[in-house]
Scaffold this motif. Structure first.
Motif, PDB file in Angstrom:
ATOM      1  N   LEU A  10       4.741   7.250   1.983  1.00  0.00           N
ATOM      2  CA  LEU A  10       4.946   5.826   2.488  1.00  0.00           C
ATOM      3  C   LEU A  10       4.615   4.728   1.855  1.00  0.00           C
ATOM      4  O   LEU A  10       3.586   4.667   1.171  1.00  0.00           O
ATOM      5  CB  LEU A  10       4.626   5.679   3.916  1.00  0.00           C
ATOM      6  N   VAL A  11       5.627   3.853   1.573  1.00  0.00           N
ATOM      7  CA  VAL A  11       5.211   2.382   0.727  1.00  0.00           C
ATOM      8  C   VAL A  11       5.546   1.398   1.484  1.00  0.00           C
ATOM      9  O   VAL A  11       6.910   1.299   2.165  1.00  0.00           O
ATOM     10  CB  VAL A  11       6.310   2.505  -0.421  1.00  0.00           C
ATOM     11  N   PHE A  12       4.786   0.561   1.847  1.00  0.00           N
ATOM     12  CA  PHE A  12       4.915  -0.934   2.625  1.00  0.00           C
ATOM     13  C   PHE A  12       4.777  -1.832   1.521  1.00  0.00           C
ATOM     14  O   PHE A  12       4.066  -2.238   0.763  1.00  0.00           O
ATOM     15  CB  PHE A  12       3.748  -1.001   3.560  1.00  0.00           C
ATOM     16  N   PHE A  34       0.829  -1.319   0.200  1.00  0.00           N
ATOM     17  CA  PHE A  34       0.030   0.084  -0.076  1.00  0.00           C
ATOM     18  C   PHE A  34       0.776   1.265   0.028  1.00  0.00           C
ATOM     19  O   PHE A  34       1.927   1.224   0.393  1.00  0.00           O
ATOM     20  CB  PHE A  34      -0.766  -0.064   1.139  1.00  0.00           C
ATOM     21  N   VAL A  35       0.577   2.181  -0.897  1.00  0.00           N
ATOM     22  CA  VAL A  35       1.101   3.334  -0.586  1.00  0.00           C
ATOM     23  C   VAL A  35       0.272   4.541   0.085  1.00  0.00           C
ATOM     24  O   VAL A  35      -1.078   4.640   0.071  1.00  0.00           O
ATOM     25  CB  VAL A  35       1.209   4.054  -1.975  1.00  0.00           C
ATOM     26  N   VAL A  36       0.892   5.199   1.165  1.00  0.00           N
ATOM     27  CA  VAL A  36      -0.004   6.507   1.914  1.00  0.00           C
ATOM     28  C   VAL A  36       0.652   7.287   1.626  1.00  0.00           C
ATOM     29  O   VAL A  36       1.804   7.745   2.025  1.00  0.00           O
ATOM     30  CB  VAL A  36       0.042   5.843   3.591  1.00  0.00           C
ATOM     31  N   GLU A  37      -0.071   8.382   1.001  1.00  0.00           N
ATOM     32  CA  GLU A  37       0.488   9.753   0.870  1.00  0.00           C
ATOM     33  C   GLU A  37      -0.367  10.663   1.503  1.00  0.00           C
ATOM     34  O   GLU A  37      -1.327  10.708   1.598  1.00  0.00           O
ATOM     35  CB  GLU A  37       0.032  10.092  -0.643  1.00  0.00           C
ATOM     36  N   ILE A  38       0.642  11.453   2.396  1.00  0.00           N
ATOM     37  CA  ILE A  38       0.132  12.686   3.193  1.00  0.00           C
ATOM     38  C   ILE A  38       0.792  13.822   2.870  1.00  0.00           C
ATOM     39  O   ILE A  38       1.779  13.881   1.962  1.00  0.00           O
ATOM     40  CB  ILE A  38       0.492  12.510   4.735  1.00  0.00           C
ATOM     41  N   PRO A  39       0.393  15.084   3.292  1.00  0.00           N
ATOM     42  CA  PRO A  39       0.928  16.138   2.695  1.00  0.00           C
ATOM     43  C   PRO A  39       2.545  16.438   2.697  1.00  0.00           C
ATOM     44  O   PRO A  39       3.204  17.064   1.797  1.00  0.00           O
ATOM     45  CB  PRO A  39       0.138  17.095   3.396  1.00  0.00           C
ATOM     46  N   SER A  40       3.185  15.717   3.861  1.00  0.00           N
ATOM     47  CA  SER A  40       4.491  16.069   4.066  1.00  0.00           C
ATOM     48  C   SER A  40       5.263  14.790   3.601  1.00  0.00           C
ATOM     49  O   SER A  40       6.588  15.014   3.651  1.00  0.00           O
ATOM     50  CB  SER A  40       4.679  16.402   5.515  1.00  0.00           C
TER      51      SER A  40
END
Length: 274
Positions: free
Chosen positions: A21-23, A12-18
């Protein structure tokens, strides 16, 4: 705004403003394994890219990830000890390895119970019922948990009652240190997990959802995503994907939502992570 994208199997890729993250990258959304997967095309290069590898199994770890800094990304890798043992040639300046290499100072190696913090991210490695780590990440007020292969691996249809109980006991033992951190304040639910990625894999038979159900009963999870259902041929994957999306078997609606994100490349956006 946050975006959670399902890539393949456990990735999964989690994209936040700052940051992004790739798991547990293994394959791209089309099932191939390129050094530069297509999803990277939408990842911004002007913010940090954190890449996590829970353990060395081939469906969780692809050494092509170490080619990503050469593409212009500011990458930091978090890996388990078993992955580190298998990648020393990748960080060695003198090895004859012809594949992608990476500077050792980009890699953080954590064993269960160890942690890392800098001005941007805090990472804690927890145990697994298989090899390697599960991950707990805190970044910009978000709490993210990726289980790796942490699960109640109970083959209930082909195991004795004592074997099933042993599997459940092993799982609960792994949950204890997680509970110690999340429930340090003494509350029943403890600190909420904003995004949780956890195996729901029907290859193990009729008890395939028990681990997810126990986890969601124990912890306050706001957004839960099933994973670990993309092994086998296309027909087998379709069955396992459908099984994993039977969220009614394990959901705890009083604490959060189980999302049915199962098509590679599909994503959800969250205007507020809380």
């Amino acid at each position: 705004m946050d975006t959670v994208t399902y890539i393949w199997h456990d990735c999964f890729v989690v994209e936040i403003p700052s940051a992004t993250l790739v798991f547990d990258y293994w394959r791209d959304v089309d099932g191939s394994a390129p050094e530069a997967p297509g999803f990277l095309g939408s990842v911004r290069k002007d913010k940090p890219l954190y890449v996590f590898v829970s353990h060395f199994h081939k469906d969780h770890y692809n050494p092509d990830i170490f080619a990503w800094p050469a593409l212009g990304f500011d990458v930091r890798y978090f890996v388990s000890v078993d992955v580190w043992k298998r990648m020393r040639h990748i960080v060695s300046r003198t090895s004859v390895y012809a594949g992608p290499k990476v500077e050792a100072d980009r890699v953080v190696v954590l064993r269960p119970g160890a942690s890392y913090s800098d001005s941007t991210v805090s990472v804690k490695a927890f145990p697994s019922t298989d090899v390697g780590n599960s991950w707990f990440v805190e970044i910009d007020g978000r709490r993210i948990f990726h289980a790796g292969d942490l699960n109640a691996w109970i083959w209930r249809d082909e195991s004795s009652a004592s074997e099933v109980q042993a599997g459940l006991d092993a799982f609960r033992n792994c949950l204890a240190p997680i509970s110690g951190v999340l429930k340090a304040d003494g509350s029943d639910s403890g600190m909420p997990i904003d995004y949780c990625f956890f195996p729901v894999d029907s290859r193990i038979g009729s008890g395939y959802y028990v681990g997810a159900r126990l986890f969601l009963q124990m912890f306050d999870v706001r957004n839960f995503f099933a994973m670990h259902f993309a092994l086998g041929d296309e027909a087998e994957r379709e069955v396992r994907r459908a099984d994993a999306m039977r969220t009614e078997l394990y959901a705890n609606a009083s604490r959060g939502k189980c999302h049915q994100l199962s098509s590679p490349g599909s994503y959800l956006t969250f205007s507020s992570f809380s």
